[in-house]
Motif scaffolding. Structure first.
Motif, short mmCIF file in Angstrom:
data_model
loop_
_atom_site.label_atom_id
_atom_site.label_comp_id
_atom_site.label_asym_id
_atom_site.label_seq_id
_atom_site.Cartn_x
_atom_site.Cartn_y
_atom_site.Cartn_z
N VAL A 78 17.82 29.66 0.86
CA VAL A 78 17.05 30.54 0.00
C VAL A 78 17.71 30.51 -1.36
O VAL A 78 18.92 30.74 -1.49
N SER A 79 16.91 30.25 -2.37
CA SER A 79 17.48 30.14 -3.72
C SER A 79 17.83 31.54 -4.25
O SER A 79 17.33 32.56 -3.77
N GLN A 84 16.63 37.29 -5.72
CA GLN A 84 16.47 38.25 -6.80
C GLN A 84 15.05 38.81 -6.83
O GLN A 84 14.85 40.02 -7.03
N ALA A 85 14.04 37.96 -6.59
CA ALA A 85 12.65 38.42 -6.57
C ALA A 85 12.42 39.37 -5.40
O ALA A 85 11.72 40.38 -5.55
N TRP A 86 12.99 39.09 -4.24
CA TRP A 86 12.85 39.99 -3.09
C TRP A 86 13.52 41.32 -3.35
O TRP A 86 12.98 42.37 -3.02
N LEU A 90 11.64 45.00 -3.52
CA LEU A 90 12.04 46.15 -2.71
C LEU A 90 12.38 47.35 -3.58
O LEU A 90 12.11 48.50 -3.21
N ARG A 91 12.98 47.12 -4.74
CA ARG A 91 13.28 48.24 -5.65
C ARG A 91 12.00 48.89 -6.15
O ARG A 91 11.94 50.11 -6.33
N GLN A 92 10.97 48.09 -6.41
CA GLN A 92 9.71 48.65 -6.90
C GLN A 92 8.98 49.43 -5.82
O GLN A 92 8.27 50.38 -6.11
N GLN A 93 9.14 49.05 -4.55
CA GLN A 93 8.47 49.75 -3.46
C GLN A 93 9.12 51.09 -3.15
O GLN A 93 8.44 52.00 -2.70
#
Length: 103
Positions: A78-79, A84-86, A90-93
């Motif tokens: 996993v890059s 970072q996108a994941w 999760l922070r936005q949710q």
């Protein structure tokens, strides 16, 4: 993820063999260990049957567990940008006023 062939072996065929036939080979060894002392009477055959039953049963259980784990596992590589996108997703949710909790 597909791995390149090693030493001329087709890894996809090898992994298909491992996932499909290895548990059944373990069950076959287990069954032969059970049937062998029933058909051939004697203490030596009983000992061989017990050994084959133990080895085959352990083999079948571990092969089935391996097939289940690899079937539900995610890709090994996993890059950093994906991680970072994941994390950002999760922070936005999560609501901002609620402290982070561990589960």
């Amino acid at each position: 993820m597909r791995h390149p062939p090693r030493n001329g072996l087709n890894c996809t065929a090898l992994s298909a063999f491992k996932e499909r036939l290895m548990p059944w080979l373990g069950v076959l060894v287990f069954a032969s260990g059970v049937v062998l002392p029933i058909v051939l009477h004697g203490p030596g055959w009983l000992g061989l049957g017990l050994l084959l039953s133990f080895v085959g049963g352990t083999w079948a259980v571990l092969a089935l567990a391996d097939a289940r784990i690899t079937g539900s596992a995610r890709d090994e590589h996993v890059s950093d940008s994906q991680l970072q996108a994941w994390r950002e997703m999760l922070r936005q949710q999560r609501p901002p006023d609620e402290p982070p909790t561990r589960t």
